[in-house]
Design an enzyme around this catalytic site. Structure first.
Site, PDB file in Angstrom:
ATOM      1  N   ALA A 266       0.864  -1.180   0.000  1.00 13.52           N
ATOM      2  CA  ALA A 266       0.000   0.000   0.000  1.00 13.52           C
ATOM      3  C   ALA A 266       0.899   1.227   0.000  1.00 13.52           C
ATOM      4  O   ALA A 266       2.057   1.162   0.424  1.00 13.52           O
ATOM      5  CB  ALA A 266      -0.889  -0.014   1.235  1.00 13.52           C
TER       6      ALA A 266
ATOM      7  N   GLY B 112       0.638  -4.870   1.120  1.00 11.21           N
ATOM      8  CA  GLY B 112      -0.591  -4.896   0.333  1.00 11.21           C
ATOM      9  C   GLY B 112      -0.400  -5.559  -1.024  1.00 11.21           C
ATOM     10  O   GLY B 112      -1.359  -6.088  -1.598  1.00 11.21           O
TER      11      GLY B 112
ATOM     12  N   GLU C  63      -0.789  -9.127  -0.320  1.00 11.90           N
ATOM     13  CA  GLU C  63      -2.212  -9.337  -0.014  1.00 11.90           C
ATOM     14  C   GLU C  63      -3.057  -9.316  -1.289  1.00 11.90           C
ATOM     15  O   GLU C  63      -3.986 -10.117  -1.447  1.00 11.90           O
ATOM     16  CB  GLU C  63      -2.696  -8.268   0.977  1.00 11.90           C
ATOM     17  CG  GLU C  63      -2.059  -8.445   2.346  1.00 11.90           C
ATOM     18  CD  GLU C  63      -2.307  -7.274   3.285  1.00 11.90           C
ATOM     19  OE1 GLU C  63      -2.063  -6.122   2.883  1.00 11.90           O
ATOM     20  OE2 GLU C  63      -2.745  -7.521   4.421  1.00 11.90           O
TER      21      GLU C  63
ATOM     22  N   GLU D  71       4.905  -4.991   7.137  1.00 10.43           N
ATOM     23  CA  GLU D  71       4.218  -3.883   7.822  1.00 10.43           C
ATOM     24  C   GLU D  71       4.765  -3.636   9.220  1.00 10.43           C
ATOM     25  O   GLU D  71       4.750  -2.510   9.718  1.00 10.43           O
ATOM     26  CB  GLU D  71       2.708  -4.165   7.903  1.00 10.43           C
ATOM     27  CG  GLU D  71       1.973  -4.039   6.571  1.00 10.43           C
ATOM     28  CD  GLU D  71       1.931  -5.335   5.767  1.00 10.43           C
ATOM     29  OE1 GLU D  71       2.730  -6.255   6.053  1.00 10.43           O
ATOM     30  OE2 GLU D  71       1.081  -5.427   4.853  1.00 10.43           O
TER      31      GLU D  71
END
Ligand code: HXC
Length: 257
Positions: free
Chosen positions: A65, A108, A111, A131
């Protein structure tokens, strides 16, 4: 639709989405996730599309992300602005989605790859949930999907240390369906996607729905669900055609009906 962060193409019966923010290693900002959903909406609606491929660049599928977009958010903003709904929609698609992963698939990005139905990795792929290095934890399903894919011990290892694993380790762990040389990645992925798109679409959708059911229900309920869908396919033209074609030693002509 003019996309700014992705490229969208149709190749035969396959819809191809290429993440395209090279200056940020395809970091996933809100615009990019929204554009993926717009592209997927179109492919889901298009009856000519039988399979979707999601890919990035040779250097990065996606490095996570977008940290710079997130860094100043407050708790209420993060909680109230339900950004994750957009991420979740990617994992709730009905048509099969193959992730073609080269380079970094981190946070992300990992993911997002796990929201796809399976991952074909180039030999330079690197997966991780880093993260924890940013003072947070995975937020788009990483702790759950990674644990289901590779088991508790390796999921804990990756999420707690924040280290990356290479393609070979990811394949050994079951995260990745297959590894191919980087130069062959898109050829091999398109072969797989073409093969899927050539099947009867109702069967392909039901495979996806049924395999995913295994993560939600008990074995007995999952088998019951499978049996119901199996039986329902005997109401289709394509079941008659598929079995007749086998008996007559010819290729089936599926009509998705
Ligand atoms: C924003 C990013 C980014 C990211 C890279 N960039 N990753 N920008 N968000 N996740 C930007 C860099 O700032 C840099 O921009 C450019 O991309 C190139 O990156 P470099 O770091 O210079 O490249 P390199 O040295 O090759 O290192 C590659 C890397 C590193 C190891 C992948 O970029 C990295 O560690 N990235 C962050 C990985 C990460 O922590 N991901 C998890 C994010 S949190 P400039 O402008 O300087 O050139 C997350 C939570 C998900 O994903 C929750 C769901 C919403």
């Amino acid at each position: 639709m003019a996309y700014e962060t992705i490229l969208v193409e149709t190749k035969g019966k396959v819809g191809l989405v290429t993440l395209n923010r090279p200056q940020a290693l395809n970091a996933l900002n809100g615009q990019l996730i929204a554009e993926i959903n717009t592209a997927l909406d179109g492919f889901e609606r298009d009856p000519a599309i039988g399979c979707i491929v999601l890919t990035g660049s040779e250097k990065a599928f996606a490095a996570g992300a977008d940290i710079k977009e997130m860094q100043d958010r407050t708790y209420p903003e993060t909680y109230l602005d339900d950004k994750f709904a957009d991420w979740d929609r990617i994992g709730q698609r009905r048509k099969p989605i193959v992730a073609a992963v080269a380079g970094f698939a981190l946070g992300g990005g990992c993911e997002l790859a796990m929201m796809c139905d399976f991952i074909i990795a180039a030999d330079n792929a690197k997966f991780g949930q880093p993260e924890i290095n940013l003072g947070v934890i995975p937020g788009a399903g990483g702790t759950q999907r990674l644990t289901r894919a590779v088991g508790k011990s390796k999921a804990m290892d990756l999420c707690l240390t924040g280290r990356m694993m290479d393609a070979a380790e990811a394949e050994r762990a079951g995260l990745v369906a297959r590894i191919v040389p980087l130069a062959d990645l898109m050829t091999e992925v398109m072969k797989a996607a073409d093969a899927i798109a050539a099947k009867s679409l109702p069967s392909a959708l039901m495979v996806k729905e049924t395999v995913n059911r295994a993560f939600e229900v008990t074995l007995a309920e999952g088998v019951r669900f499978e049996r119901r869908l199996f039986s329902s396919l005997f109401a289709t033209h394509d079941q008659k055609e598929g079995m007749a074609a086998f008996a007559e030693k010819r290729k089936p002509a599926f009509k998705n009906s």
